[in-house]
Design a protein around this motif. Structure first.
Motif, PDB file in Angstrom:
ATOM      1  N   LEU A 108      43.032   5.595 -19.287  1.00 19.45           N
ATOM      2  CA  LEU A 108      42.666   4.701 -18.189  1.00 19.45           C
ATOM      3  C   LEU A 108      43.749   3.661 -17.937  1.00 19.45           C
ATOM      4  O   LEU A 108      43.990   3.280 -16.785  1.00 19.45           O
ATOM      5  N   ASP A 109      44.393   3.189 -18.994  1.00 18.27           N
ATOM      6  CA  ASP A 109      45.502   2.247 -18.810  1.00 18.27           C
ATOM      7  C   ASP A 109      46.591   2.874 -17.949  1.00 18.27           C
ATOM      8  O   ASP A 109      47.155   2.221 -17.060  1.00 18.27           O
ATOM      9  N   ALA A 110      46.879   4.150 -18.194  1.00 19.97           N
ATOM     10  CA  ALA A 110      47.916   4.838 -17.425  1.00 19.97           C
ATOM     11  C   ALA A 110      47.425   5.204 -16.026  1.00 19.97           C
ATOM     12  O   ALA A 110      48.141   5.014 -15.037  1.00 19.97           O
ATOM     13  N   LEU A 111      46.211   5.702 -15.937  1.00 13.81           N
ATOM     14  CA  LEU A 111      45.686   6.179 -14.658  1.00 13.81           C
ATOM     15  C   LEU A 111      45.549   5.064 -13.641  1.00 13.81           C
ATOM     16  O   LEU A 111      45.878   5.234 -12.459  1.00 13.81           O
ATOM     17  N   THR A 112      45.064   3.910 -14.064  1.00 16.78           N
ATOM     18  CA  THR A 112      44.828   2.816 -13.120  1.00 16.78           C
ATOM     19  C   THR A 112      46.117   2.173 -12.629  1.00 16.78           C
ATOM     20  O   THR A 112      46.084   1.371 -11.695  1.00 16.78           O
TER      21      THR A 112
ATOM     22  N   ALA B 103      39.668   2.188 -10.400  1.00 16.82           N
ATOM     23  CA  ALA B 103      40.529   1.018 -10.582  1.00 16.82           C
ATOM     24  C   ALA B 103      39.832  -0.108 -11.336  1.00 16.82           C
ATOM     25  O   ALA B 103      40.490  -0.928 -11.978  1.00 16.82           O
ATOM     26  N   GLN B 104      38.494  -0.162 -11.282  1.00 17.51           N
ATOM     27  CA  GLN B 104      37.771  -1.216 -11.999  1.00 17.51           C
ATOM     28  C   GLN B 104      38.034  -1.162 -13.508  1.00 17.51           C
ATOM     29  O   GLN B 104      37.926  -2.173 -14.201  1.00 17.51           O
ATOM     30  N   PHE B 105      38.417   0.035 -14.012  1.00 18.74           N
ATOM     31  CA  PHE B 105      38.623   0.177 -15.448  1.00 18.74           C
ATOM     32  C   PHE B 105      40.009  -0.280 -15.901  1.00 18.74           C
ATOM     33  O   PHE B 105      40.377  -0.100 -17.066  1.00 18.74           O
ATOM     34  N   ALA B 106      40.753  -0.888 -14.986  1.00 13.82           N
ATOM     35  CA  ALA B 106      41.954  -1.616 -15.399  1.00 13.82           C
ATOM     36  C   ALA B 106      41.557  -2.898 -16.119  1.00 13.82           C
ATOM     37  O   ALA B 106      42.340  -3.461 -16.891  1.00 13.82           O
ATOM     38  N   ASP B 107      40.335  -3.348 -15.872  1.00 13.99           N
ATOM     39  CA  ASP B 107      39.786  -4.544 -16.514  1.00 13.99           C
ATOM     40  C   ASP B 107      39.360  -4.187 -17.945  1.00 13.99           C
ATOM     41  O   ASP B 107      38.511  -3.311 -18.135  1.00 13.99           O
ATOM     42  N   PRO B 108      39.928  -4.827 -18.972  1.00 12.94           N
ATOM     43  CA  PRO B 108      39.568  -4.505 -20.362  1.00 12.94           C
ATOM     44  C   PRO B 108      38.075  -4.621 -20.636  1.00 12.94           C
ATOM     45  O   PRO B 108      37.535  -3.865 -21.448  1.00 12.94           O
ATOM     46  N   GLU B 109      37.395  -5.555 -19.969  1.00 13.46           N
ATOM     47  CA  GLU B 109      35.954  -5.701 -20.188  1.00 13.46           C
ATOM     48  C   GLU B 109      35.191  -4.495 -19.669  1.00 13.46           C
ATOM     49  O   GLU B 109      34.208  -4.059 -20.279  1.00 13.46           O
TER      50      GLU B 109
END
Length: 271
Positions: free
Chosen positions: A160-164, A223-229
């Motif tokens: 997810l870090d890479a995808l976003t 894109a919301q999963f760029a947020d660590p929370e």
């Protein structure tokens, strides 16, 4: 491999412990003799490799190359891997574009044998970048030998870090999730989707993924999963639901699952 991660707990409490000790454990893993030997060999020798055929003939180079993309099990499939690499990614007919598992696409794109007259193996920082990816993935493998769900959770964060960060549409991001078997597993479990879900038409799957994501996380987009929370919430839901599935808990009206999710939401991850 001599390294064994310390995982005294399972489920979400175990995940919190792993995150608290992640840097120390990753460093200990990277300093094992096997990992140091394999990555040093790769960095020293990958620059002399200019064809896919040459890569698949060197078992250590191939092991690191495949391992960096989570494709370790293909170490014996030399003809198949050579075809994936030689076809490249630019033509729609290329093998990597026809495979459902898009890790092969990323693998072929990274090496560039079929896309460029000079492959990426000739770049000065290529060996170091692939070696780092290999270390990270192999640590995940070591974690998975003790707890497969922990491995999936670690992989989901990395993916997810890479995808976003990619400049692609939200639909393309969702299709990337759907084409990555480990990441798809995390999302399907976290969103409470049945095992039969994958038999639906792809457009219908996309619609369901987006609707469930909005219901559980507040938005339809990846894109919301760029947020660590948000990532942490996804992982927490995945681990709790996976535990429920593994233990075959009888859930009356979903009340037990709901109670577990609500109680877990009060737990704060270690920082």
């Amino acid at each position: 491999m001599n390294f064994q991660p310390v995982l005294p707990l399972s489920g979400y409490p175990g995940w919190l412990f792993l995150n608290r000790t992640l840097e120390t454990q990753q460093t200990a893993h990277d300093n094992t003799q096997q990992i140091k030997r394999e990555t040093a060999y790769f960095e020293k020798n990958i620059g002399r490799i200019q064809t896919a055929e040459a890569l698949v003939q060197d078992r250590t180079l191939l092991k690191v190359a495949l391992g960096a993309f989570g494709l370790d099990d293909d170490i014996g499939n030399k003809f198949f891997i050579r075809k994936v690499l030689e076809d490249g990614t630019l033509e729609r007919s290329a093998l990597s574009n026809r495979l459902a598992d898009k890790r092969y696409f990323e693998f072929s794109k990274a090496f560039g044998f079929g896309d460029f007259s000079t492959p990426n193996t000739q770049l000065s920082d290529f060996g170091a970048r692939i070696a780092e990816a290999y270390k990270e993935r192999q640590f995940e493998v070591a974690v998975g030998d003790q707890d497969e769900n922990m491995r999936l959770a670690l992989g989901a964060q990395r993916e997810l870090d890479a995808l976003t960060k990619r400049d692609i549409s939200d639909n393309a991001m969702w299709f990337t999730v759907m084409g990555n078997a480990p990441l798809r597993n995390v999302f399907e479990t976290a969103l409470g989707l049945p095992s039969s879900f994958g038999s639906l038409d792809l457009d219908k799957q996309l619609e369901v993924f987006r609707d469930r994501a909005e219901r559980q996380f507040g938005a339809k987009n990846i894109a919301q999963f760029a947020d660590p929370e948000k990532q942490e919430e996804l992982v927490r839901n995945f681990l709790i639901r996976a535990d429920i599935q593994n233990q075959n808990i009888s859930i009356l009206g979903g009340q037990t699952a709901l109670a577990l999710l609500e109680s877990a939401s009060a737990i704060r991850p270690f920082r």
